[in-house]
Write a protein that holds these residues in place. Structure first.
Motif, PDB file in Angstrom:
ATOM      1  N   LEU A  32      73.789 236.816  46.616  1.00 34.24           N
ATOM      2  CA  LEU A  32      73.433 237.311  47.904  1.00 34.24           C
ATOM      3  C   LEU A  32      74.456 237.798  48.976  1.00 34.24           C
ATOM      4  N   LYS A  33      74.423 239.038  49.529  1.00 32.28           N
ATOM      5  CA  LYS A  33      75.103 239.492  50.468  1.00 32.28           C
ATOM      6  C   LYS A  33      74.396 239.653  51.796  1.00 32.28           C
ATOM      7  N   GLN A  34      74.926 238.825  52.731  1.00 36.01           N
ATOM      8  CA  GLN A  34      74.359 238.929  54.123  1.00 36.01           C
ATOM      9  C   GLN A  34      75.200 239.657  54.947  1.00 36.01           C
ATOM     10  N   ASP A  35      74.721 240.820  55.178  1.00 40.66           N
ATOM     11  CA  ASP A  35      75.606 241.696  56.114  1.00 40.66           C
ATOM     12  C   ASP A  35      76.952 241.595  55.955  1.00 40.66           C
ATOM     13  N   SER A  36      77.851 241.634  56.877  1.00 40.69           N
ATOM     14  CA  SER A  36      79.195 241.612  56.608  1.00 40.69           C
ATOM     15  C   SER A  36      79.881 240.059  56.924  1.00 40.69           C
ATOM     16  N   SER A  37      78.762 239.041  56.797  1.00 44.51           N
ATOM     17  CA  SER A  37      79.018 237.915  57.171  1.00 44.51           C
ATOM     18  C   SER A  37      79.480 237.044  55.948  1.00 44.51           C
ATOM     19  N   PHE A  38      78.748 236.948  55.062  1.00 47.35           N
ATOM     20  CA  PHE A  38      79.241 236.255  53.477  1.00 47.35           C
ATOM     21  C   PHE A  38      78.574 236.655  52.282  1.00 47.35           C
ATOM     22  N   VAL A  39      79.037 236.209  51.254  1.00 45.93           N
ATOM     23  CA  VAL A  39      78.578 236.403  50.120  1.00 45.93           C
ATOM     24  C   VAL A  39      78.211 235.179  49.366  1.00 45.93           C
ATOM     25  N   ASN A  40      77.088 234.999  48.683  1.00 47.21           N
ATOM     26  CA  ASN A  40      76.804 233.594  48.018  1.00 47.21           C
ATOM     27  C   ASN A  40      76.655 234.047  46.455  1.00 47.21           C
ATOM     28  N   ARG A  41      77.162 233.162  45.728  1.00 51.55           N
ATOM     29  CA  ARG A  41      76.763 233.205  44.551  1.00 51.55           C
ATOM     30  C   ARG A  41      76.420 231.785  43.582  1.00 51.55           C
ATOM     31  N   MET A  42      75.639 231.963  42.573  1.00 48.74           N
ATOM     32  CA  MET A  42      75.026 230.747  41.915  1.00 48.74           C
ATOM     33  C   MET A  42      74.909 230.868  40.374  1.00 48.74           C
ATOM     34  N   PHE A  43      75.366 229.777  39.783  1.00 49.20           N
ATOM     35  CA  PHE A  43      75.155 229.894  38.298  1.00 49.20           C
ATOM     36  C   PHE A  43      74.443 228.716  37.864  1.00 49.20           C
ATOM     37  N   GLU A  44      73.365 228.723  36.982  1.00 44.00           N
ATOM     38  CA  GLU A  44      72.506 227.596  36.608  1.00 44.00           C
ATOM     39  C   GLU A  44      72.277 227.490  35.330  1.00 44.00           C
ATOM     40  N   LEU A  45      72.428 226.611  34.517  1.00 41.52           N
ATOM     41  CA  LEU A  45      72.006 226.177  33.061  1.00 41.52           C
ATOM     42  C   LEU A  45      71.162 225.199  33.256  1.00 41.52           C
ATOM     43  N   ASP A  46      69.879 225.404  32.590  1.00 42.96           N
ATOM     44  CA  ASP A  46      68.934 224.636  32.541  1.00 42.96           C
ATOM     45  C   ASP A  46      68.407 224.239  31.168  1.00 42.96           C
ATOM     46  N   PHE A  47      67.806 223.150  30.985  1.00 42.26           N
ATOM     47  CA  PHE A  47      67.304 222.521  29.767  1.00 42.26           C
ATOM     48  C   PHE A  47      65.831 221.824  30.034  1.00 42.26           C
ATOM     49  N   GLY A  48      65.026 222.360  29.063  1.00 39.99           N
ATOM     50  CA  GLY A  48      63.667 221.988  29.453  1.00 39.99           C
ATOM     51  C   GLY A  48      63.022 221.632  28.072  1.00 39.99           C
ATOM     52  N   PHE A  49      61.894 221.056  28.169  1.00 38.82           N
ATOM     53  CA  PHE A  49      60.867 220.701  27.052  1.00 38.82           C
ATOM     54  C   PHE A  49      59.584 220.176  27.580  1.00 38.82           C
ATOM     55  N   ARG A  50      58.560 220.381  26.674  1.00 41.61           N
ATOM     56  CA  ARG A  50      57.170 220.273  27.153  1.00 41.61           C
ATOM     57  C   ARG A  50      56.677 218.800  26.612  1.00 41.61           C
TER      58      ARG A  50
END
Length: 566
Positions: free
Chosen positions: A312-330
């Motif tokens: 996410l780049k918000q104007d000229s204010s900041f930039v956010n980054r996110m990395f996610e690893l997910d493990f799921g089961f039913r």
């Protein structure tokens, strides 16, 4: 047993036959010999009366009145049928015979009322059918009768033991057999179970990827059962484009065009493999990108693995980054559980432009490693276009946040600021679909979230607002430390997936950088969803009000959307 006393009265009245042109037969009965309340039914033929007396006779005999019968008496033009109960029979003794002890351990012993042993036999056969013996037989043999007491011996024949063979897919679906075996739980070599087959069919009907066209077939050979599923793939892949027309705040009197591209590819290779990409342009200088991928039943285990990346780049204010690893089961057909880990990072873009007051800016450089758990409980009647059912989702995570010193800012601005601290957050969503009439439905959704830490900055907060949350505002318009909103929608259907809508959205948002800190935005409007052969077209007109936006048509939001499924 509550005694029943049934009297069937039928008489022919020539005057009625002449007037009505047909024969009327009246049946009267009471629920007990002492009851004075009569129930009355009228029949047009004696055949219908015979069906009634036969069914009543079967009911009495199933309760143990084996010698009961109807006595006939004629009174002029009336035929009276009176039930004679006779003796009430019951079981004196039932020997286990060849029945395995495991049935008695699991189901107990049969009671000695007349009906109970037969009900127990049905339970035994169902138990055998679900443990690999669908051809089992059980009967009561060697019957002896003394007065009104019956004795017998149970004789059991298990038949051959049946196991599951590899399943077969018909109907042209691209679904991989191994994937379907994991979804249904019908694993080759496991004991046959009619209950598991019924459960597997229900699971398939709720799959977002495919559905069952007709009831599954079974082919038995060599002591194996091969289930054959007729599947049809759903059109679940999505290409969605949205255009927004907004007032241009930088150039008065002009319109700003924003947009969104949403690509979702499901069930790639027929193995439950998903991929999605979402891009948004929020305003002239702000954009966001989200990429997700999921692999189901990794290494043929119940485990699903997913990865995600967002920017996410918000104007000229900041930039956010996110990395996610997910493990799921039913856990079950309705419940899905997942565990995840995230790494979030935020960086200032132009720190030299935001320090005239010699204070820390609202946004800051940070790194946050978090671990969490999520749950999804889903009873919607359709994964694509639900009309009934509910869905509840929730996520909670915690971890350690580290604040980084930006070399473009004076070091003394960070004095007294704890560089490392615990931070946690939660999110909840619950929705309900009501199908009141064939042309009228309602949809309700409540969503909330919170973020907790002693030092929170603007570029860490939730982003709320837009077509998929609070309509009537710009996409991701609000920054929120905590929030909650309610979507209320009335739908007037004129086709299976086409409907007019009237809606209202109510929200409450806490932002520590606003004054006042609590905002209560609301919006209302109307729109249409039109399902065509090429895809789903949507048009929404919304008007919203908040502390920073007046209630005016000049601030209305018009959203055009097109969602193509293939």
């Amino acid at each position: 047993m509550k005694s029943l006393f049934l009297t069937v009265v039928s008489w022919l009245t020539f005057s009625q036959a002449i007037c009505l042109g047909q024969q009327i037969i009246r049946v009267e009965w009471t629920e007990s010999p002492t009851s004075e309340i009569k129930k009355i039914r009228e029949f047009g033929t004696f055949t219908e009366v015979g069906k009634l007396t036969d069914s009543v006779s079967l009911i009495f005999k199933s309760e143990g009145y084996l010698e009961g019968y109807f006595r006939e008496k004629n009174f002029n033009d009336t035929l009276r049928l009176t039930w004679d109960f006779g003796q009430l029979f019951r079981w004196e003794n039932i020997k286990p015979g060849s029945v395995p002890e495991e049935f008695f351990a699991s189901l107990g012993k049969p009671m000695l009322s007349y009906k109970a042993p037969y009900q127990w036999i049905d339970r035994v056969l169902s138990y055998a059918e679900d443990t690999g013996y669908p051809f089992a037989e059980l009967k009561i043999d060697s019957l002896t009768i003394r007065n009104n007491l019956i004795s017998g011996v149970l004789e059991y024949n298990s038949g051959p033991r049946i196991t599951w063979d590899s399943l077969e897919i018909a109907g042209g679906s691209k679904t991989d057999k191994r994937y379907l075996q994991q979804v249904t739980g019908l694993i080759p070599g496991q004991p046959f179970s009619q209950k598991d087959l019924a459960k597997a069919t229900q699971t398939i009907r709720k799959s977002p990827y495919f559905t069952v066209v007709e009831s599954p077939e079974l082919a038995f050979q060599m002591r194996q059962a091969k289930p054959i599923f007729m599947l049809q793939d759903r059109r679940v892949n999505v290409f969605d484009g949205v255009i927004g027309l907004l007032p241009n705040e930088n150039e008065l009197g002009k319109v700003l065009i924003t947009g969104e591209v949403d690509l979702q590819l499901y069930h790639l290779g027929g193995k439950g493999r998903d991929f999605s990409l979402n891009w948004q342009r929020l305003n002239i200088q702000s954009q966001s990108l989200e990429i997700k991928a999921k692999e189901s039943f990794v290494f043929h285990t119940p485990l699903d693995v997913g990865v995600g990346f967002s920017l996410l780049k918000q104007d000229s204010s900041f930039v956010n980054r996110m990395f996610e690893l997910d493990f799921g089961f039913r856990i079950s057909d309705k419940t899905y559980l997942n565990f995840f880990t995230k790494r979030q990072a935020g960086d200032l873009i132009s720190p030299e432009d935001i320090i005239p007051d010699q204070a820390l800016p609202a946004s800051i450089d940070y790194r946050w490693n978090q671990y969490g758990i999520g749950m999804d409980w889903n009873t919607l009647d359709s994964p694509v276009s639900p009309r009934r059912g509910s869905r509840i989702q929730g996520r909670f995570s915690l971890g350690n946040k580290q604040i980084l010193q930006n070399t473009g800012l004076p070091e003394e601005l960070y004095d007294g600021l704890e560089e490392s601290s615990a931070q946690y957050q939660g999110w909840f969503s619950g929705e309900k679909h009501l199908f009141v009439k064939p042309t009228w439905g309602m949809w309700f959704r409540a969503v909330g979230g919170f973020l907790q830490n002693q030092n929170l900055f603007l570029n860490e907060l939730y982003r709320v607002g837009g077509l998929k949350s609070l309509r009537g505002f710009n996409e991701k318009n609000f920054f929120a430390k905590s929030f909650g909103y309610l979507n209320l929608e009335q739908r007037l259907f004129f086709d299976q997936n086409s409907f007019l809508i009237v809606f209202a959205d109510l929200g409450i948002i806490e932002n520590p950088y606003n004054s006042p800190k609590i905002d209560r935005p609301f919006s209302f409007g109307t729109g249409i969803n039109l399902d065509t052969d090429g895809g789903l077209f949507s048009f929404v007109l919304a008007i919203g009000k908040s502390d920073i936006q007046a209630l005016s048509f000049s601030y209305s939001r018009i959203h055009f959307g097109y969602l193509a499924r293939f």
